[in-house]
Design an enzyme around this catalytic site. Structure first.
Site, short mmCIF file in Angstrom:
data_model
loop_
_atom_site.label_atom_id
_atom_site.label_comp_id
_atom_site.label_asym_id
_atom_site.label_seq_id
_atom_site.Cartn_x
_atom_site.Cartn_y
_atom_site.Cartn_z
CG ASP A 168 -1.87 -1.13 1.31
OD1 ASP A 168 -1.53 -2.22 0.83
OD2 ASP A 168 -2.96 -0.94 1.86
CG HIS A 191 -3.32 3.92 1.60
ND1 HIS A 191 -4.59 3.89 1.09
CD2 HIS A 191 -3.16 2.73 2.24
CE1 HIS A 191 -5.18 2.75 1.40
NE2 HIS A 191 -4.33 2.02 2.09
CG ASP A 212 -5.45 -0.33 -0.74
OD1 ASP A 212 -6.31 -0.58 -1.60
OD2 ASP A 212 -5.62 -0.53 0.47
CG ASN A 238 -9.43 -2.38 0.16
OD1 ASN A 238 -8.20 -2.35 0.13
ND2 ASN A 238 -10.11 -1.84 1.15
CG HIS A 239 -8.55 2.16 -0.29
ND1 HIS A 239 -9.12 3.27 0.28
CD2 HIS A 239 -8.40 1.27 0.72
CE1 HIS A 239 -9.28 3.08 1.58
NE2 HIS A 239 -8.85 1.87 1.88
CG HIS A 298 -4.96 -5.03 -1.84
ND1 HIS A 298 -3.93 -4.15 -1.58
CD2 HIS A 298 -5.95 -4.69 -0.99
CE1 HIS A 298 -4.31 -3.31 -0.64
NE2 HIS A 298 -5.53 -3.61 -0.26
CG ASP A 313 24.45 -25.54 -1.20
OD1 ASP A 313 24.14 -24.47 -0.61
OD2 ASP A 313 23.86 -26.61 -1.03
CB SER A 365 20.89 -24.29 -1.89
OG SER A 365 21.08 -24.23 -0.48
CG ASN A 409 10.43 -24.21 8.41
OD1 ASN A 409 11.50 -24.66 8.82
ND2 ASN A 409 10.26 -23.79 7.17
#
Length: 596
Positions: free
Chosen positions: A57, A59, A86, A118-119, A170, A532, A534, A572
């Site tokens: 955004d 704005h 936006d 959405n704007h 968005h 490496d 990666s 993770n």
């Protein structure tokens, strides 16, 4: 339009010059013609020699766009950009931002990609300032400019996919998101996403008619009439049918000039049935197949797809619920992310739509990334802006900033105070990363291990460690909260430094302090460890590099400490460390600056 022309336009807007309405309309006309041939979803490729930049955004904050271009370079064939919606509202220079982005789009149609937000919706613009901005800047041609922008907004692409693996949109997704359906939608039908879609039905004479307010076909312009949308009540039908087609300056909202824009927006959303239609369409998702249902039902499903992509927000809980706060779209959880990305063979969703204090934020097991490029969005110092650079490894690299406009708008006293606070944050960070050295030096002045040293010894010891040549005794009141009887409780002071460190469970803190002291070079360190190239550090690469560093730094670091750190960074738990995990693990946060 040429690169030289757009560059001159950027410079002119930087110096607050105004473009003649004739050229504004020419740029908008050419943009509309180009957008009509673009697909709903742009597919782009990146390579080692051609990284892509993704912005969130803006704005209407031109200073942020100019700063991005200053730091990252102007769009070109070698430097492609995705701007994720936006562009307008709230800020004072929405039109200038649009003209710059449209200019670069015309020069580099294959390398500048604009997603709708959405704007980018003329009804939303009534409430949040863009309509007023255009009419104030172009009193004669403003309505014509706005009318053309309505058409342009409806033709903006909905999403961008990078290397078939990264979706940029968005707002977000929902459990019913179907990118194949989105790719086939007639996006220009949704001049305003706040309105339900048109219905295709057969009239008595067999002609196809459009029963909606978003778009009308069949018959001459003069003979067209506004008719009821999907959810209009019969009591309003006569009123709308008797109204002729109007230009923007004569839209129905001008019928009641005494109504506030905010109330009018609420009324228009209520009349259009935005909330109720969305919920009804959502409830019918599992009851029918949009490909084989009747025209009205199919239109409803397609409309919901667009609303979800532009208005939705992620939530930490599993599932999907209506977004009651925004009145459209949904809140979706990690399970929806996994299912939708898996179904489309994607690995990452990049979205915008929400202000984040650091300019970006991961969620949903780092498979959803929010990027927000309007700095100082709520007030001066409230947040940083950020943009993403991404290469063929599809690993996002973040660049953060705060636009300089903030300093120019401050009074002298505010500016000095703001500068002092920034300097103190940096100073606390330096004190924190040297805390072990500081404690050892303090203990030299505390032979009885009381935990207390004089203010004079505190100042001299701090200078001995940091060697910054600062007047530490003068800074005492801003760095040390309590000095009873002229003594400093240095152990408590170290604990009270307003810095939080990542919660890494390691048995040897010396390895952490080494990383903190070099946190400005973390990306370089990552590249060194990633032998490496990666984009992922294996535990073995991490271990070998740290053994080498420990011998060079004359530090005794055990294999267990290295293994502990590697496992803690692997957020993770996939057995490797990517650059985002690496950078996040050693990010220091100044709590005193987080006061929104």
């Amino acid at each position: 339009m040429t690169f030289c022309g757009v560059s001159m336009l950027v410079e002119a807007f930087k110096h607050k010059q105004k473009l003649h309405a004739r050229y504004v309309l020419q740029i908008l006309g050419e943009t509309w013609r180009l957008l009509r041939i673009l697909p709903n979803i742009n597919h782009v490729s990146v390579s080692h020699s051609k990284e892509i930049t993704i912005c969130g955004d803006l704005h209407g904050q031109l200073e942020d766009l100019l700063l991005i271009f200053y730091k990252n370079g102007l769009p070109s064939c070698e430097k492609p950009y995705v701007f994720n919606g936006d562009f307008v509202d709230r800020g004072k220079n929405s039109l200038e931002i649009l003209l710059i982005l449209f200019g670069f789009l015309l020069v580099y149609p294959n390398d500048v990609h604009l997603n709708r937000g959405n704007h980018e919706d003329h009804i939303v613009n009534l409430r949040y300032g863009f309509t007023k901005e255009v009419l104030a800047k172009y009193r004669v041609h403003g309505r014509k400019i706005l009318k053309l922008l309505q058409k342009i907004f409806s033709w903006l692409p909905i999403a961008t996919v990078i290397n078939h693996k990264v979706l940029v949109v968005h707002g977000g997704i929902s459990k019913s998101t179907d990118l194949d359906m989105v790719a086939r939608v007639d996006r220009h039908r949704y001049v305003s996403v706040l309105r339900p879609p048109k219905m295709v039905c057969q009239s008595l004479n067999g002609k196809r008619t459009m029963n909606s307010r978003n778009e009308h076909v069949d018959g001459p312009v003069e003979g067209r009439r506004r008719v009821r949308s999907l959810t209009y009540q019969s009591s309003t039908l006569t009123q709308w049918n008797n109204l002729p087609r109007r230009s923007l300056h004569n839209l129905p909202f001008s019928i009641q000039p005494n109504c506030s824009v905010e109330n009018e927006l609420k009324k228009r959303r209520r009349l259009a049935g935005f909330d109720q239609s969305y919920r009804e369409t959502k409830a019918s998702d599992s009851d029918s197949d949009p490909e084989f249902g009747d025209a009205t039902e199919a239109d409803g499903h397609k409309w919901k797809q667009i609303v979800d992509l532009l208005w939705s927000d992620p939530m930490p809980q599993n599932g999907s619920i209506p977004n009651e706060v925004r009145g459209g779209g949904c809140y979706w959880g990690p399970d929806v992310t996994e299912e939708v990305l898996g179904r489309h063979n994607l690995q990452l969703l990049i979205r915008s739509h929400e202000c984040k204090q650091d300019g970006y934020e991961f969620c949903h097991n780092r498979r959803v990334l929010t990027i927000f490029s309007a700095s100082n969005y709520y007030e001066v110092g409230s947040n940083r802006g950020a943009y993403i650079r991404m290469g063929p490894d599809l690993v996002p690299h973040f660049v953060q900033y705060q636009a300089s406009r903030t300093c120019r708008e401050l009074t002298l006293r505010q500016s000095v105070g703001w500068t002092e606070r920034s300097a103190l944050r940096a100073l606390r960070e330096q004190l924190f990363v040297h805390k072990s050295d500081l404690i050892r030096t303090f203990q030299e002045h505390d032979p009885n291990n009381t935990g207390l040293i004089s203010l004079r010894h505190w100042a001299s010891a701090t200078e001995t460690v940091l060697k910054l040549g600062l007047p530490w005794r003068m800074l005492r009141s801003q760095l040390v909260s309590r000095t009873p009887y002229g003594m400093v409780d240095y152990k408590q002071w170290i604990k009270e430094l307003s810095i939080t460190e990542p919660k890494l469970e390691v048995s040897d803190t010396s390895i952490l302090e080494t990383m903190y002291k070099n946190h400005s070079n973390l990306e370089t360190i990552f590249r060194i460890i990633d032998t490496d190239h990666s984009g992922l550090i294996s535990f073995e690469e991490f271990r070998q590099t740290w053994k080498l560093l420990s011998s060079h730094l004359k530090m005794d670091i055990s294999d267990k400490a290295i293994a502990d750190l590697a496992k803690s960074i692997d957020f993770n738990k996939d057995g490797g460390i990517d650059i985002n995990e690496f950078m996040e693990a050693f990010r220091l946060v100044d709590l005193s600056a987080h006061t929104i």
